[in-house]
Write an enzyme that holds these catalytic residues in place. Sequence first.
Site, PDB file in Angstrom:
ATOM      1  N   GLU A   1       0.833  -1.190   0.000  1.00 20.94           N
ATOM      2  CA  GLU A   1       0.000   0.000   0.000  1.00 20.94           C
ATOM      3  C   GLU A   1       0.870   1.243   0.000  1.00 20.94           C
ATOM      4  OE1 GLU A   1      -2.365   0.059   3.502  1.00 20.94           O
ATOM      5  OE2 GLU A   1      -3.857  -1.348   2.751  1.00 20.94           O
TER       6      GLU A   1
ATOM      7  N   HIS B   1       5.208  -0.921  14.166  1.00 26.36           N
ATOM      8  CA  HIS B   1       3.805  -1.175  13.799  1.00 26.36           C
ATOM      9  C   HIS B   1       3.080  -2.015  14.834  1.00 26.36           C
ATOM     10  CE1 HIS B   1       5.065   0.560  10.043  1.00 26.36           C
ATOM     11  NE2 HIS B   1       5.962  -0.381   9.910  1.00 26.36           N
TER      12      HIS B   1
ATOM     13  N   GLU C   1     -10.207  -1.332  11.358  1.00 26.15           N
ATOM     14  CA  GLU C   1      -9.110  -0.407  11.605  1.00 26.15           C
ATOM     15  C   GLU C   1      -9.019   0.634  10.507  1.00 26.15           C
ATOM     16  OE1 GLU C   1      -5.449  -2.026  12.862  1.00 26.15           O
ATOM     17  OE2 GLU C   1      -6.347  -3.570  14.115  1.00 26.15           O
TER      18      GLU C   1
ATOM     19  N   GLU D   1      -7.955  -2.472   7.469  1.00 24.28           N
ATOM     20  CA  GLU D   1      -8.196  -3.902   7.583  1.00 24.28           C
ATOM     21  C   GLU D   1      -9.265  -4.172   8.628  1.00 24.28           C
ATOM     22  OE1 GLU D   1      -4.675  -5.897   8.867  1.00 24.28           O
ATOM     23  OE2 GLU D   1      -4.459  -4.715  10.694  1.00 24.28           O
TER      24      GLU D   1
ATOM     25  N   ASN E   1      -9.827  -6.977  11.654  1.00 28.97           N
ATOM     26  CA  ASN E   1      -9.284  -8.082  12.438  1.00 28.97           C
ATOM     27  C   ASN E   1     -10.461  -8.908  12.932  1.00 28.97           C
ATOM     28  OD1 ASN E   1      -6.375  -7.700  12.454  1.00 28.97           O
ATOM     29  ND2 ASN E   1      -6.800  -5.808  13.551  1.00 28.97           N
TER      30      ASN E   1
ATOM     31  N   GLU F   1      -6.136  -5.220  22.697  1.00 30.27           N
ATOM     32  CA  GLU F   1      -6.591  -4.025  23.407  1.00 30.27           C
ATOM     33  C   GLU F   1      -8.098  -3.988  23.634  1.00 30.27           C
ATOM     34  OE1 GLU F   1      -6.047  -3.077  19.001  1.00 30.27           O
ATOM     35  OE2 GLU F   1      -4.991  -4.200  20.564  1.00 30.27           O
TER      36      GLU F   1
ATOM     37  N   ARG G   1       1.044  -1.974  27.334  1.00 30.02           N
ATOM     38  CA  ARG G   1       1.586  -3.320  27.167  1.00 30.02           C
ATOM     39  C   ARG G   1       2.985  -3.354  27.777  1.00 30.02           C
ATOM     40  NH1 ARG G   1      -0.216  -5.406  21.119  1.00 30.02           N
ATOM     41  NH2 ARG G   1      -2.165  -4.226  20.972  1.00 30.02           N
TER      42      ARG G   1
ATOM     43  N   ARG H   1      44.785   5.678  55.037  1.00 25.00           N
ATOM     44  CA  ARG H   1      45.346   5.324  53.728  1.00 25.00           C
ATOM     45  C   ARG H   1      46.663   4.566  53.819  1.00 25.00           C
ATOM     46  NH1 ARG H   1      48.247   5.643  49.215  1.00 25.00           N
ATOM     47  NH2 ARG H   1      49.948   6.616  50.347  1.00 25.00           N
ATOM     48  N   ASP H   2      47.749   5.259  54.116  1.00 24.44           N
ATOM     49  CA  ASP H   2      49.056   4.617  53.957  1.00 24.44           C
ATOM     50  C   ASP H   2      49.265   3.478  54.939  1.00 24.44           C
ATOM     51  OD1 ASP H   2      51.374   4.392  52.477  1.00 24.44           O
ATOM     52  OD2 ASP H   2      52.557   5.607  53.864  1.00 24.44           O
ATOM     53  N   ALA H   3      48.676   3.576  56.130  1.00 27.32           N
ATOM     54  CA  ALA H   3      48.829   2.493  57.104  1.00 27.32           C
ATOM     55  C   ALA H   3      48.211   1.210  56.567  1.00 27.32           C
ATOM     56  CB  ALA H   3      48.192   2.886  58.435  1.00 27.32           C
ATOM     57  N   HIS H   4      46.995   1.317  56.042  1.00 23.14           N
ATOM     58  CA  HIS H   4      46.382   0.081  55.540  1.00 23.14           C
ATOM     59  C   HIS H   4      46.947  -0.310  54.178  1.00 23.14           C
ATOM     60  CE1 HIS H   4      43.458   1.667  52.564  1.00 23.14           C
ATOM     61  NE2 HIS H   4      43.104   2.591  53.435  1.00 23.14           N
TER      62      HIS H   4
ATOM     63  N   ARG I   1      51.229  11.805  42.436  1.00 27.23           N
ATOM     64  CA  ARG I   1      52.514  11.376  41.865  1.00 27.23           C
ATOM     65  C   ARG I   1      52.996  12.337  40.776  1.00 27.23           C
ATOM     66  NH1 ARG I   1      49.879   5.499  41.542  1.00 27.23           N
ATOM     67  NH2 ARG I   1      50.481   4.703  43.587  1.00 27.23           N
TER      68      ARG I   1
ATOM     69  N   ASP J   1      57.708  12.872  43.191  1.00 29.03           N
ATOM     70  CA  ASP J   1      58.101  12.115  42.002  1.00 29.03           C
ATOM     71  C   ASP J   1      59.051  11.036  42.465  1.00 29.03           C
ATOM     72  OD1 ASP J   1      58.332  11.928  38.897  1.00 29.03           O
ATOM     73  OD2 ASP J   1      60.406  11.882  39.637  1.00 29.03           O
TER      74      ASP J   1
ATOM     75  N   LYS K   1      59.726  12.628  52.447  1.00 24.47           N
ATOM     76  CA  LYS K   1      58.970  11.377  52.253  1.00 24.47           C
ATOM     77  C   LYS K   1      59.951  10.205  52.338  1.00 24.47           C
ATOM     78  CE  LYS K   1      56.047   9.222  48.677  1.00 24.47           C
ATOM     79  NZ  LYS K   1      54.953   8.762  49.532  1.00 24.47           N
TER      80      LYS K   1
ATOM     81  N   HIS L   1      57.385  12.199  56.741  1.00 25.03           N
ATOM     82  CA  HIS L   1      56.663  10.924  56.577  1.00 25.03           C
ATOM     83  C   HIS L   1      57.690   9.796  56.603  1.00 25.03           C
ATOM     84  CE1 HIS L   1      53.822   7.983  54.792  1.00 25.03           C
ATOM     85  NE2 HIS L   1      54.889   7.564  54.115  1.00 25.03           N
TER      86      HIS L   1
ATOM     87  N   HIS M   1      58.299   5.207  57.603  1.00 26.31           N
ATOM     88  CA  HIS M   1      57.755   3.877  57.892  1.00 26.31           C
ATOM     89  C   HIS M   1      58.597   3.261  59.000  1.00 26.31           C
ATOM     90  CE1 HIS M   1      54.948   3.323  54.390  1.00 26.31           C
ATOM     91  NE2 HIS M   1      55.610   4.410  54.046  1.00 26.31           N
TER      92      HIS M   1
ATOM     93  N   THR N   1      57.053   4.359  44.576  1.00 26.49           N
ATOM     94  CA  THR N   1      56.213   3.976  43.440  1.00 26.49           C
ATOM     95  C   THR N   1      56.242   5.082  42.383  1.00 26.49           C
ATOM     96  OG1 THR N   1      54.736   2.854  44.980  1.00 26.49           O
ATOM     97  CG2 THR N   1      53.900   3.251  42.773  1.00 26.49           C
TER      98      THR N   1
END
Length: 1184
Positions: free
Chosen positions: A239, A274, A314, A327, A329, A335, A380, A574-577, A647, A681, A744, A774, A776, A911
């Site tokens: 069509e 559709h 329709e 058409e 149906n 619906e 739906r 931070r740094d301790a763990h 860093r 660094d 450091k 700082h 250790h 590091t």
Amino acid sequence: MLLCVSGVGRGGLGLLAIKRACLLTRTAHSSPQNFEYRPIRKVMVANRGEIAIRVFRACTELGIRTVAVYSEEDRGQMHRQKADEAYLIGKSLPPVAAYLHIPDIIKVAKENGVDAIHPGYGFLSERSDFAQACVDAGVRFIGPSPETVRKMGDKVEARSLAVSAGVPVVPGTDAPISSVGEARVFSETYGFPIIFKAAYGGGGRGMRVVKEYEELEENYHRAYSEALTAFGNGALFVEKFIEKPRHIEVQILGDKYGNIIHLYERDCSIQRRHQKVVEIAPAADLDPHLRERLTSDSVKLAKQVGYENAGTVEFLVDKHGKHYFIEVNSRLQVEHTVTEEVTDVDLVHAQLRVCEGRSLPELGLTQETIRVNGCAIQCRVTTEDPARGFQPDTGRLEVFRSGEGMGIRLDSASAFPGAVISPHYDSLLVKVIASGKDMSTAAAKMHRALSEFRVRGVKTNIPFLQNVLSNHQFLHSTVDTQFIDENQNLFIMKPVQNRAQKLLHYLGHVMVNGPTTPIPVKAKPSSIDPVIPTVPMGEPSLGFRDVLLREGPEGFAKAVRAHPGLLLMDTTFRDAHQSLLATRVRTHDLKKIAPYVSHSFNNLFSLENWGGATFDVAMRFLYECPWKRLQDLRTLVPNVPFQMLLRGANAVGYTNYPDNAVFRFCEVAKENGMDIFRVFDSLNYLPNMILGMEAAGRAGGVVEAAISYTGDVSDPMRQKYSLEYYVNLTEELMKAGTHVLCIKDMAGLLKPESSRILISALRDRFPDVPIHVHTHDTAGAGVAAMLACAEAGADVVDVAVDSMAGMTSQPSMGAMVACTKGTKLDTGIALQKVFDYSEYWEVTRGLYAPFDCTATMKSGNADVYENEIPGGQYTNLHFQAHSMGLGNKFKQVKKSYSEANKLLGDLIKVTPSSKIVGDLAQFMVQNNLTREEVEERADELSFPLSVVEFLQGHIGIPHGGFPEPFRTKVLKSLPRIEGRPGATLPPLDFDALEAGLRLQHGDDITEEDVMSAAMYPKVFEEYKEFTGSFGPVDCLSTRLFLDGPKIAEEFQVEIERGKTLHIKALAVGDLNKTGQRGVFFELNGQLRSVLVKDNVAMKEMKFHPKALKSVRGQVGAPMPGKVIEVKVEPGQKVEKGQPLCVLSAMKMETVVNSPLTGVVTVIHVNTDTSLEGDDLILEITAEE
């Protein structure tokens, strides 16, 4: 709203009215025709799902026995359980073909005394041969006569009948076309766009719009194939396509006596592919004259063919108000529910009674009594993903909770926990119908009901439907069939959180497969939860952050320098763990103690709580957002400055970044609550440091330039890193504008004497700058060294709370507080508060037993003065040596570390330079090489990549230059970097990066996410994949996160303030054939289950490979389905966008196109291969 005001009020034509009318005698409604009334006693529904259940319910209400049929695929479906009897059909046939197998259906009906068959919608509902087969078998067909079904089912003949009845039609072919050539002729006559339609079915199957000549052939074949699959006949007609019409349909009802009525119209304009998505009765803002024409034309056409039973006519209505028949149906529509709600007529009851021989007047159904009251909307709800072009989703419904309440009707079948959504059938999950006095009321009820739904396990279109219901055009104007295409904002959907079910998935995964984060030692987290010390009510006292916010970085530095006692920086966060627990401490445990720290230690110089290795580890192993950690801690600790490790030019990474990335990182960190940037660094390479300092300063942060310390300034024999070196370096950093100077000492090499020498010299030379040290405590002399630094003029020293101090961590906070108490260095911190703080961390540390260095280390070691291994690395090397079976050779590893350091020219070891030395040391141990052998064979050995890149200049230039001839031997002809490594990198395009992330992960990408992706692209991608599967897991306790719950254990999880989940672990099931185990929980009193892949079992089972998103040429299935055509061959060149194969799922076909131009290398599928989503289809090598 009232239409056709004559007649009775709402409720007068419902079930009771029909039953009452049925008691009237036939003589009251005489007719020239004489049909015998034959009651129906048993009805079969030749269908599945919700429509089968809808008919069963109507039958039960009328006292009629019910029969279900089901395919092998549908053994577990609800419709077979809702019927009085159920029988298997189509044994060994494909799932759809079973419901199209007429002989089996008729056989079951005959063998089981069925009086009538209801076809439902789809499948055989519009097949005249099925209607005729029912009649021939002496079984009534609940619908029009076979001849009427034939006429209406043949779209071409239906058009002809419409023309004969004077009903306007769209230009189209007079008969089904038999070739694509006929379609070409039609398009040349009428022009584009055109539309193909299945001649023997509807519902959007076999329907394709063609807008250009180039699309014609492909769409013809796709439409033909879809129609053949769905209806057993691929015939098409074509069509002219009416652009932007409204889709209006009229419900009709006829009986055996020639009575035809209409039940007004429905607006079905909101469609995709559709297929209708939302339907409304009555149509909004429909001109009354147009309504009259639509309904009268529908009745006129129905009378012309002698229509019997329910049907729908329709129409398309163009922008000028002209209507075109498209058409009929000849069946019940999906619906039909909205018509029932506004007319109060039960259409299925009416179908059954008409089939028995009742007339419409007998049922109280005349045109005069039909009225419309209010408005009804149907949505739906489908298992489709609107964000991916409405691709069907399949799988198991883990959770299903519906929306209910006044004005809500639900028609469903497979919507229950544990239901399996198959790829073989329609994607409809449940129909939700909302009724109200008008459109806005019905829409509000629908929106509320949809918001109550909880569907987990498959994706649904609910967020999309909610957007439709909130759309201004939908609520206040009219919509056409292009509504969805023209409102792309409908696809901007609020993400479904699904937090509870994702958490259950995570817990199930841990219960089946063990921890998701790598565990270095076989130790279980403690079962004892830490007790949080009492925190006073109210706001915490003012601290140094208040000074910083008030006076800025310069004023802050002056206040620190003027402070009379010794200031402490707490590294516990931070740094301790990092040094003791491999950086695995979670935000969950940091947040618990943070308020106590804020109230008890407001006079700390700072908390070191972010940056460095914790940034990537948070995402990589803890599955947390590092930015959220910073935000949460900032909220909980508003008064103490935060310090991070930067860093230099490497920001928080291990590589070089473009300069603008470093600057942007510092800006975002400052915005999120960071205060002090400790910039270092690993080689003390000034160009790298100065870039980081400039970035931190420009962001508005406190710049703390950190000199990485190595060697021994008290040893006159070690002159490479002499006192003069450190003083001169400080001079350069002062010129660069540092606010605070940091020493450091990463390896803990500062002895008391060297501390006094170094700090005294710096204090004498730079009297106004605050000095921060700082260190250790690896050798055990940390407290003595820090006391010496303080005596020599240091303003700040680093400590960790006692239970997290010592060994490779920082010196003890309690020891420093006690040793300075009552002296000029008094810290002003109460020891009792330190003890309470330490007790919390002592118990918390037990939760991290699998990562605790004490599993392999029992003490510190003074040999660090010889090998100079940094604290955190010392722990990691110890873990690595044991995991690699070198635990008994750790002494050798340490010796090799010292030798490797000399090979590389005696580096400052922080590091990432420390990692380079460590990699070379382990390389030497594994290959049993001495320093001399490495030097001699340097031109033939395959060194670790980190060593090679260092020698190339990737991290900068070391003090004193690179070692020769070692460097030349290793590099040979490899390129060398001169100067600052990142200086030549082009700026990072943040806009492009953000756009890519949004495309991949949705619009909830934040600026912080962009920075995470800039720093660690792969880690961020994996983190997002994890959270996509398991959600945020930081709400879980650490024991549950690492080890999962025990069977029968009950626990609570607070997912947000005021929302707590009550969970009980019930059981872990047996392995199924797909390599999964069911894990069962009780969540808030309801049974929940998840399926978890057993990783060990999966290795022993064979599965189809998945397409990797990170590999560009791997093409995966966009949805689950079956391959119905492969359109390419290995070795074939393909263009971007070229069709590769065709998938069929839920009776819809999808063409998979090539994502790039290249050559097909491997094809992993064949015709009829069944695929899951993302299964690998083929691989393409990109064209160079």
